[in-house]
Design a protein around this motif. Structure first.
Motif, short mmCIF file in Angstrom:
data_model
loop_
_atom_site.label_atom_id
_atom_site.label_comp_id
_atom_site.label_asym_id
_atom_site.label_seq_id
_atom_site.Cartn_x
_atom_site.Cartn_y
_atom_site.Cartn_z
N TYR A 8 0.84 -1.20 0.00
CA TYR A 8 0.00 0.00 0.00
C TYR A 8 0.87 1.25 0.00
O TYR A 8 0.64 2.18 -0.78
N ARG A 12 0.88 3.92 -2.95
CA ARG A 12 0.43 5.27 -2.58
C ARG A 12 1.53 6.30 -2.89
O ARG A 12 1.24 7.39 -3.39
N ARG A 85 -4.76 0.70 4.52
CA ARG A 85 -4.92 2.14 4.69
C ARG A 85 -5.49 2.45 6.06
O ARG A 85 -5.01 3.33 6.78
N SER A 89 -3.56 4.43 9.07
CA SER A 89 -4.09 5.74 9.50
C SER A 89 -4.70 5.66 10.89
O SER A 89 -5.14 6.69 11.42
#
Length: 91
Positions: A8, A12, A85, A89
């Protein structure tokens, strides 16, 4: 799941590099170079990135590596990427 978090982050970073052009951010992800190379090779084999290659003088050559349309789709629609994600986060 740990590898999916790293994937990821790579995808990203490459998505953001489409605007900024800063591929060097790959080195600031906290992923060991050998592991970063292995993950980039896998992502390229699956068609999620392009332009990655191994040079004779350097271990990894990153100039020109880009996320593909398939990589953007994977990043934004795959449940594993969504889970990564959320974990990264803190959601």
């Amino acid at each position: 799941m740990q590898n999916f978090k790293k994937i990821y982050l790579i995808l990203r970073t490459l998505e953001r590099a489409m605007k900024s052009g800063e591929i060097e951010e790959l080195f600031r992800l906290g992923i060991a170079e050998r592991e970063l190379i292995s993950l980039c090779e896998m992502l390229q084999d699956e068609g999620y990135i392009k332009g990655f290659h191994i040079g004779e003088q350097k271990i990894g050559i990153y100039d020109g590596v880009k996320i593909t349309l398939r990589g953007l789709e994977y990043l934004n629609t795959n449940p594993l990427m969504e889970n990564a994600r959320k974990e990264l986060s803190g959601i």
